[in-house]
Design a protein around this motif. Structure first.
Motif, PDB file in Angstrom:
ATOM      1  N   LEU A  54      -4.464   1.160  -3.121  1.00  0.00           N
ATOM      2  CA  LEU A  54      -3.918  -0.036  -2.476  1.00  0.00           C
ATOM      3  C   LEU A  54      -2.421  -0.169  -2.755  1.00  0.00           C
ATOM      4  CD1 LEU A  54      -6.635  -2.791  -3.143  1.00  0.00           C
ATOM      5  CD2 LEU A  54      -6.255  -1.467  -1.055  1.00  0.00           C
ATOM      6  N   ALA A  55      -2.045   0.071  -4.003  1.00  0.00           N
ATOM      7  CA  ALA A  55      -0.641  -0.021  -4.387  1.00  0.00           C
ATOM      8  C   ALA A  55       0.207   1.005  -3.644  1.00  0.00           C
ATOM      9  CB  ALA A  55      -0.491   0.169  -5.894  1.00  0.00           C
ATOM     10  N   LEU A  56      -0.315   2.222  -3.505  1.00  0.00           N
ATOM     11  CA  LEU A  56       0.434   3.264  -2.796  1.00  0.00           C
ATOM     12  C   LEU A  56       0.622   2.893  -1.332  1.00  0.00           C
ATOM     13  CD1 LEU A  56       1.777   6.031  -2.836  1.00  0.00           C
ATOM     14  CD2 LEU A  56      -0.459   7.049  -2.350  1.00  0.00           C
ATOM     15  N   ALA A  57      -0.420   2.355  -0.709  1.00  0.00           N
ATOM     16  CA  ALA A  57      -0.312   1.939   0.690  1.00  0.00           C
ATOM     17  C   ALA A  57       0.744   0.845   0.848  1.00  0.00           C
ATOM     18  CB  ALA A  57      -1.668   1.452   1.201  1.00  0.00           C
ATOM     19  N   GLY A 123       1.806   8.515  -6.209  1.00  0.00           N
ATOM     20  CA  GLY A 123       1.199   9.453  -5.265  1.00  0.00           C
ATOM     21  C   GLY A 123       0.762  10.732  -5.947  1.00  0.00           C
ATOM     22  N   LEU A 124       1.587  11.226  -6.880  1.00  0.00           N
ATOM     23  CA  LEU A 124       1.248  12.446  -7.609  1.00  0.00           C
ATOM     24  C   LEU A 124      -0.006  12.242  -8.453  1.00  0.00           C
ATOM     25  CD1 LEU A 124       1.893  15.310  -8.597  1.00  0.00           C
ATOM     26  CD2 LEU A 124       3.383  14.279 -10.335  1.00  0.00           C
ATOM     27  N   MET A 125      -0.059  11.133  -9.184  1.00  0.00           N
ATOM     28  CA  MET A 125      -1.204  10.879 -10.053  1.00  0.00           C
ATOM     29  C   MET A 125      -2.484  10.655  -9.249  1.00  0.00           C
ATOM     30  SD  MET A 125      -0.114  11.279 -13.049  1.00  0.00           S
ATOM     31  CE  MET A 125       1.072  12.462 -12.386  1.00  0.00           C
ATOM     32  N   LEU A 126      -2.371   9.970  -8.120  1.00  0.00           N
ATOM     33  CA  LEU A 126      -3.547   9.767  -7.275  1.00  0.00           C
ATOM     34  C   LEU A 126      -4.013  11.094  -6.684  1.00  0.00           C
ATOM     35  CD1 LEU A 126      -2.625   6.457  -5.418  1.00  0.00           C
ATOM     36  CD2 LEU A 126      -4.530   6.799  -7.007  1.00  0.00           C
ATOM     37  N   GLU A 177       5.101   3.125   7.801  1.00  0.00           N
ATOM     38  CA  GLU A 177       6.305   2.635   8.451  1.00  0.00           C
ATOM     39  C   GLU A 177       7.475   3.588   8.268  1.00  0.00           C
ATOM     40  OE1 GLU A 177       6.736   0.001  10.382  1.00  0.00           O
ATOM     41  OE2 GLU A 177       4.617  -0.525  10.274  1.00  0.00           O
ATOM     42  N   ALA A 178       7.607   4.146   7.081  1.00  0.00           N
ATOM     43  CA  ALA A 178       8.736   5.022   6.808  1.00  0.00           C
ATOM     44  C   ALA A 178       8.609   6.355   7.544  1.00  0.00           C
ATOM     45  CB  ALA A 178       8.853   5.272   5.307  1.00  0.00           C
ATOM     46  N   GLY A 179       7.388   6.768   7.843  1.00  0.00           N
ATOM     47  CA  GLY A 179       7.186   8.022   8.546  1.00  0.00           C
ATOM     48  C   GLY A 179       7.479   9.251   7.716  1.00  0.00           C
ATOM     49  N   ASP A 180       7.525   9.096   6.398  1.00  0.00           N
ATOM     50  CA  ASP A 180       7.835  10.214   5.510  1.00  0.00           C
ATOM     51  C   ASP A 180       6.545  10.868   5.011  1.00  0.00           C
ATOM     52  OD1 ASP A 180      10.563   9.653   5.688  1.00  0.00           O
ATOM     53  OD2 ASP A 180      10.434   8.193   4.050  1.00  0.00           O
ATOM     54  N   PRO A 181       6.606  12.132   4.584  1.00  0.00           N
ATOM     55  CA  PRO A 181       5.446  12.768   3.970  1.00  0.00           C
ATOM     56  C   PRO A 181       5.027  12.030   2.705  1.00  0.00           C
ATOM     57  CG  PRO A 181       7.077  14.407   4.599  1.00  0.00           C
ATOM     58  CD  PRO A 181       7.733  13.065   4.752  1.00  0.00           C
ATOM     59  N   VAL A 182       3.730  11.938   2.471  1.00  0.00           N
ATOM     60  CA  VAL A 182       3.192  11.271   1.283  1.00  0.00           C
ATOM     61  C   VAL A 182       2.257  12.260   0.589  1.00  0.00           C
ATOM     62  CG1 VAL A 182       1.921   9.302   0.368  1.00  0.00           C
ATOM     63  CG2 VAL A 182       3.333   9.027   2.428  1.00  0.00           C
ATOM     64  N   PHE A 183       2.663  12.767  -0.574  1.00  0.00           N
ATOM     65  CA  PHE A 183       1.903  13.800  -1.261  1.00  0.00           C
ATOM     66  C   PHE A 183       0.481  13.345  -1.564  1.00  0.00           C
ATOM     67  CE2 PHE A 183       0.280  15.481  -5.283  1.00  0.00           C
ATOM     68  CZ  PHE A 183       0.240  16.840  -4.993  1.00  0.00           C
ATOM     69  N   GLY A 184       0.324  12.104  -2.014  1.00  0.00           N
ATOM     70  CA  GLY A 184      -1.007  11.612  -2.382  1.00  0.00           C
ATOM     71  C   GLY A 184      -1.979  11.677  -1.227  1.00  0.00           C
TER      72      GLY A 184
END
Length: 227
Positions: A54-57, A123-126, A177-184
């Motif tokens: 939830l926090a990452l989202a 994101g890395l830890m998740l 919204e940012a449209g960036d890659p998200v590793f998690g």
């Protein structure tokens, strides 16, 4: 306009997928009264890391993922309760894995925060935590004598959901919204596809052969002794 429409469609699809995968898994355990093939450790890890997702989202401003995750958390909590009712061992696994994974995620994220932005650290830890969910889930589903507690529909949709998260994580689907890659998101997608795919194959085979319809030998009625 096209990007907004694409994000809305992908987000709605993700919510629909969340319902289609979560509800059958819950109903399967309730209907059969068994959690055969379901990993208590896996359920606990998912429960313990739920707030992290939830926090990452929130951090990446992915409101559709946030909505889908909130829906999932509610259904997952009920699933954990139902599985805990069927097996004392799995009840302990859910509680211990849930508390342990929540604490480990918090400590690891705080530590990683000193080396990278908080969003990347979380994101890395998740992403890493998905291994602690996927490996026990795959193992339990593959070695369990019965898979009566596993929903074939849920496993299939889980694989589809993993694909959506992977495409979102590499920014092919614009649901943030940012449209960036998200590793998690991307890592979760890859692990989810692998973990659910192997279980889907085994459960599908057992259902086609009718192997999960028979009662275990220990539960079968004892035949009357012959004179």
């Amino acid at each position: 306009m096209f990007a907004e429409t694409s994000a809305a469609l992908a987000g709605l699809a993700l919510i629909a997928v969340e319902l289609i995968r979560s509800v059958p898994a819950l109903l399967r355990v309730q209907r059969t009264g068994t959690s055969d093939g379901v990993s208590g450790m896996s359920l606990g890890v998912l429960a313990g890391t739920g707030l992290g997702w939830l926090a990452l989202a929130l951090l990446v401003q992915s409101w559709w993922v946030l909505a889908a995750n909130m829906l999932w958390i509610v259904i997952h909590a009920v699933l954990c309760r139902e599985v805990a009712r069927t097996d004392t061992r799995k009840r302990r696994e859910i509680v211990l894995a849930g508390a342990g994974s929540a604490a480990a995620l918090a400590v690891a994220t705080i530590g990683a925060r000193f080396f990278m932005p908080v969003r990347d650290a979380l994101g890395l830890m998740l992403g890493v935590s998905t291994l602690f969910y996927a490996v026990p889930a795959a193992y339990e589903g593959l070695v369990s004598a019965s898979t009566r507690g596993l929903s074939l529909l849920s496993l299939g949709v889980n694989t589809l959901e993993g694909s959506i998260y992977f495409l979102a994580g590499i920014a092919v689907l614009k649901i943030a919204e940012a449209g960036d890659p998200v590793f998690g998101f991307a890592f979760f997608g890859v692990v989810s596809i692998a973990s659910n795919g192997v279980r889907f194959v085994r459960v599908a085979y057992r259902r086609m052969k009718g192997l999960d319809q028979a009662w275990p030998r220990a539960a079968a009625p004892v035949a009357a002794a012959q004179p």
